[in-house]
Scaffold this active site. Structure first.
Site, short mmCIF file in Angstrom:
data_model
loop_
_atom_site.label_atom_id
_atom_site.label_comp_id
_atom_site.label_asym_id
_atom_site.label_seq_id
_atom_site.Cartn_x
_atom_site.Cartn_y
_atom_site.Cartn_z
N ALA A 35 73.08 26.66 52.35
CA ALA A 35 73.98 27.10 53.42
C ALA A 35 74.44 28.56 53.35
O ALA A 35 75.44 28.92 53.96
CB ALA A 35 75.20 26.17 53.52
N ASP A 36 73.72 29.39 52.61
CA ASP A 36 74.01 30.83 52.69
C ASP A 36 72.83 31.64 52.16
O ASP A 36 72.99 32.57 51.36
CB ASP A 36 75.28 31.19 51.92
CG ASP A 36 75.84 32.56 52.35
OD1 ASP A 36 75.47 33.04 53.45
OD2 ASP A 36 76.63 33.16 51.58
N ILE A 37 71.64 31.29 52.62
CA ILE A 37 70.45 32.04 52.18
C ILE A 37 70.37 33.36 52.94
O ILE A 37 70.45 33.40 54.17
CB ILE A 37 69.18 31.19 52.40
CG1 ILE A 37 69.19 30.00 51.44
CG2 ILE A 37 67.91 32.04 52.19
CD1 ILE A 37 68.07 29.01 51.65
#
Length: 226
Positions: A35-37
């Protein structure tokens, strides 16, 4: 790093992409969303031949997915998050697609100022969302009218106040193949072939409907890695 307009080599993109898709495949087997690539969350060793996914501060179990329009750093945010749909592993595939584009071109693919502009930039590249997809979206009313026309929220240059412009048809401002070819200085035939393969892979990573987006396992079988 984000914003730097010099990309890395095609061989570098292939190397890191294969490792990142393998990481996503592993996360999926563990039922974890990153959820934060984004480029800032990928670490590379001194020899620059191994990369690892870092910063699991936003990560969650796939069963714990509260609807929020602000999950994931905005430039890499999948449309289903902005629209308020249920989401799962495909959000990480979308983010990785944006990241790989940036690694190769040195440019951010969707450099948006807010969620409304983010949807606009996505549609200008990938076309409009299906009505079916919008009907499943809790926040579609913020960005579309009842006839599914896009409500573009822009600042009036004269008044300096935000105004809403109803847009029936969004003009396409480019396509991935052209953008990737513009970033390719090397005229080598093999590199040109790889550009077409990368284009196809990114198109599959950036499929608007998350249910039709490529999986990490399928991505690893793509011609780009052969």
């Amino acid at each position: 790093e984000g914003g730097q307009e010099v990309g890395i080599s095609m061989s570098g993109v292939r190397l890191y992409a294969s490792q990142m898709f393998a990481a996503l495949k592993h996360l999926q087997s563990c039922n974890v969303l990153h959820a934060d690539i984004k480029p800032d969350n990928i670490l590379v060793n001194d020899k620059q031949n191994i990369c690892k996914l870092a910063d699991f501060g936003s990560a969650s179990d796939d069963l714990d997915n509260p609807i929020t329009p602000y999950l994931v750093s905005r430039f890499y945010r999948a449309p289903e998050i902005v629209l308020g749909m249920s989401y799962s592993f495909p959000i990480d595939v979308w983010s990785l697609g944006c990241t790989l584009y940036e690694l190769y071109t040195g440019k951010i693919l969707f450099e948006s100022k807010n969620n409304n502009e983010h949807l606009k930039l996505i549609m200008q590249l990938k076309g409009r969302f299906s009505n079916k997809m919008l009907r499943k979206s809790q926040f579609a009313y913020k960005h579309f009218d009842r006839d599914y026309r896009f409500l573009s929220r822009i600042d009036d240059p004269v008044l300096g106040k935000p105004i809403v412009k109803v847009v029936n048809v969004l003009e396409q401002t480019g396509d991935l193949r052209t953008l990737l070819q513009l970033a390719t200085l090397d005229e080598d035939t093999d590199i040109r072939k790889r550009v077409l393969q990368l284009t196809d892979l990114l198109e599959k990573c950036l499929t608007l409907d998350p249910a039709k987006r490529i999986s990490p396992s399928a991505a690893l079988q793509h011609d780009f890695f052969k």
